[in-house]
Design an enzyme around this catalytic site. Structure first.
Site, mmCIF file in Angstrom:
data_model
loop_
_atom_site.group_PDB
_atom_site.id
_atom_site.type_symbol
_atom_site.label_atom_id
_atom_site.label_comp_id
_atom_site.label_asym_id
_atom_site.label_seq_id
_atom_site.Cartn_x
_atom_site.Cartn_y
_atom_site.Cartn_z
ATOM 1 N N ARG A 240 22.087 33.713 3.428
ATOM 2 C CA ARG A 240 23.540 33.938 3.353
ATOM 3 C C ARG A 240 24.146 34.914 4.263
ATOM 4 O O ARG A 240 23.433 35.997 4.675
ATOM 5 C CB ARG A 240 23.876 34.421 1.811
ATOM 6 C CG ARG A 240 23.658 33.012 0.740
ATOM 7 C CD ARG A 240 24.762 32.115 1.066
ATOM 8 N NE ARG A 240 24.869 31.188 0.063
ATOM 9 C CZ ARG A 240 24.336 29.842 -0.060
ATOM 10 N NH1 ARG A 240 23.563 29.428 1.028
ATOM 11 N NH2 ARG A 240 24.411 28.975 -1.021
ATOM 12 N N GLU A 269 32.867 31.718 6.245
ATOM 13 C CA GLU A 269 32.488 30.322 6.500
ATOM 14 C C GLU A 269 33.594 29.462 5.809
ATOM 15 O O GLU A 269 33.905 29.787 4.599
ATOM 16 C CB GLU A 269 31.029 30.006 5.757
ATOM 17 C CG GLU A 269 30.124 30.773 6.461
ATOM 18 C CD GLU A 269 28.472 30.310 5.945
ATOM 19 O OE1 GLU A 269 28.454 29.086 5.079
ATOM 20 O OE2 GLU A 269 27.645 31.001 6.313
ATOM 21 N N HIS A 287 25.934 26.217 8.994
ATOM 22 C CA HIS A 287 25.429 26.373 7.939
ATOM 23 C C HIS A 287 24.967 24.839 7.575
ATOM 24 O O HIS A 287 25.689 24.295 6.698
ATOM 25 C CB HIS A 287 26.509 26.639 6.735
ATOM 26 C CG HIS A 287 26.024 26.947 5.458
ATOM 27 N ND1 HIS A 287 26.380 28.238 4.700
ATOM 28 C CD2 HIS A 287 24.980 26.599 4.837
ATOM 29 C CE1 HIS A 287 25.652 28.213 3.667
ATOM 30 N NE2 HIS A 287 24.811 27.088 3.681
HETATM 31 C C1 DGY Z 1 22.451 25.948 -0.598
HETATM 32 O O1 DGY Z 1 21.998 24.827 -1.015
HETATM 33 O O2 DGY Z 1 22.561 27.156 -1.209
HETATM 34 C C2 DGY Z 1 22.652 25.651 0.962
HETATM 35 O O3 DGY Z 1 23.201 26.726 1.544
HETATM 36 C C3 DGY Z 1 23.955 24.795 1.031
HETATM 37 O O4 DGY Z 1 25.010 24.776 0.006
#
Ligand code: DGY
Length: 320
Positions: A240, A269, A287
């Site tokens: 993240r 994002e 992402h």
């Molecule tokens: C997750 O599953 O957390 C990925 O980042 C996609 O949302």
């Protein structure tokens, strides 16, 4: 009128997921595939028994306080749940689930792509060839950093961290890790445990972040922590954006402390950070860690498995 549970799918999940959801539920699908706003979530809660959101739908405490009591379960199509205020949802008696396991390999593959692409200056190489600017070669041209035999530090040795460690071992890397607790030997597979983040940073020629975003991990990589890395280290973040202080990252890249970075997630994002884009030794992706066809189906099916269990009177396997 059907007596089947009504489910809201705010984003267009995979075709197989939509087909199965339509077979078993009364599905309200946002064909436009636009992120669900706070207002959408609140308004929809009066019409549905369940929601299948992605990390683009934010269930903040304010939103949760306004949800209609009809909503019983939020079956996330994501492993990360930092977009959900879990305490607030639990406080309203709403069950929350996620989709662990099924995206570990896809995300580890993207981490490997970012690590190799950053270390070998893929952005510059691609630009030179693509634009016709590649007009010379010499032994000192585009010399990068080799992963084979290097030390890889992993912060967060959960499912994705372990999947990445397994792939990195195949590249001959020596794996070190920080985790709240050491792993059992069958999971550790020879990796060296560090009981502090600082200690693992000191040996990380390459560093990969795999911990969740929580209040404790905000800006985990800050200026003080970048300073602990060996000179010329490479950092990868597929977890993240909240884990990295992007100003500190730019300072570390500008000073040469970091040779390169590979990023699949950002503080903002969608969009990212234009200040990062001026550095070609930062290899960036939008992402897409879990974005493979097989994994999208598996995530959708896992979320539906959780719904099926809930509406079948059982505790979903991924209840948080
Ligand atoms: C997750 O599953 O957390 C990925 O980042 C996609 O949302």
């Amino acid at each position: 009128m059907s007596d089947r549970p009504v489910v809201w799918m705010p984003r267009r999940l995979s075709a197989a997921t939509i087909a199965r959801a339509k077979r078993d539920y009364d599905l309200i699908l946002n064909e436009a595939d636009t992120p669900g706003s706070a207002e959408d979530i609140i308004a929809m809660s009066a019409n549905v028994d369940a929601m299948m959101p992605c990390h683009s739908e934010h269930f903040s405490a304010d939103v949760v306080a306004k949800l209609d009591p009809r909503l019983k379960i939020v079956a996330n199509h994501s492993v990360g749940v930092d977009h959900c205020d879990l305490d607030a949802l639990r406080g309203r008696g709403i069950v929350v689930t996620n989709t662990p396991d099924v995206l570990s390999d896809a995300t580890a593959e993207i981490a490997m792509l970012l690590m190799l692409g950053a270390a070998r200056l893929a952005v510059t190489g691609d630009r030179l060839v693509r634009t016709g600017a590649w007009d010379s070669w010499s032994p000192s041209f585009m010399v990068g950093k080799q992963v084979t035999g290097a030390r890889l530090g992993i912060i967060g040795m959960g499912r994705v961290g372990r999947a990445f460690a397994e792939k990195a071992r195949g590249f001959g890397m020596n794996v070190h890790y920080y985790n709240r607790k050491p792993l059992r030997p069958e999971y550790e597979m020879g990796a060296t445990y560090h009981d502090t983040v600082e200690s693992v940073l000191e040996v990380s020629d390459f560093l990969s972040l795999h911990c969740p975003s929580t209040p404790e991990t905000q800006d985990l990589m800050n200026a003080d922590r970048f300073a602990l890395l060996p000179d010329g280290a490479v950092m990868v973040n597929t977890a993240r954006g909240a884990l990295v202080d992007e100003d500190a990252l730019i300072a570390a890249i500008s000073s040469g402390k970091l040779a390169a970075a590979g990023l699949d997630c950002f503080k903002v994002e969608p969009g990212g950070n234009p200040a990062l884009s001026t550095h070609e030794n930062i290899f960036m992706l939008p992402h897409i860690g879990s974005a493979t066809r097989a994994t999208r189906d598996a995530m959708g099916f896992r979320a539906l498995d959780n719904l099926d269990a809930f509406f079948g009177g059982k505790t979903p396997q991924d209840a948080l």
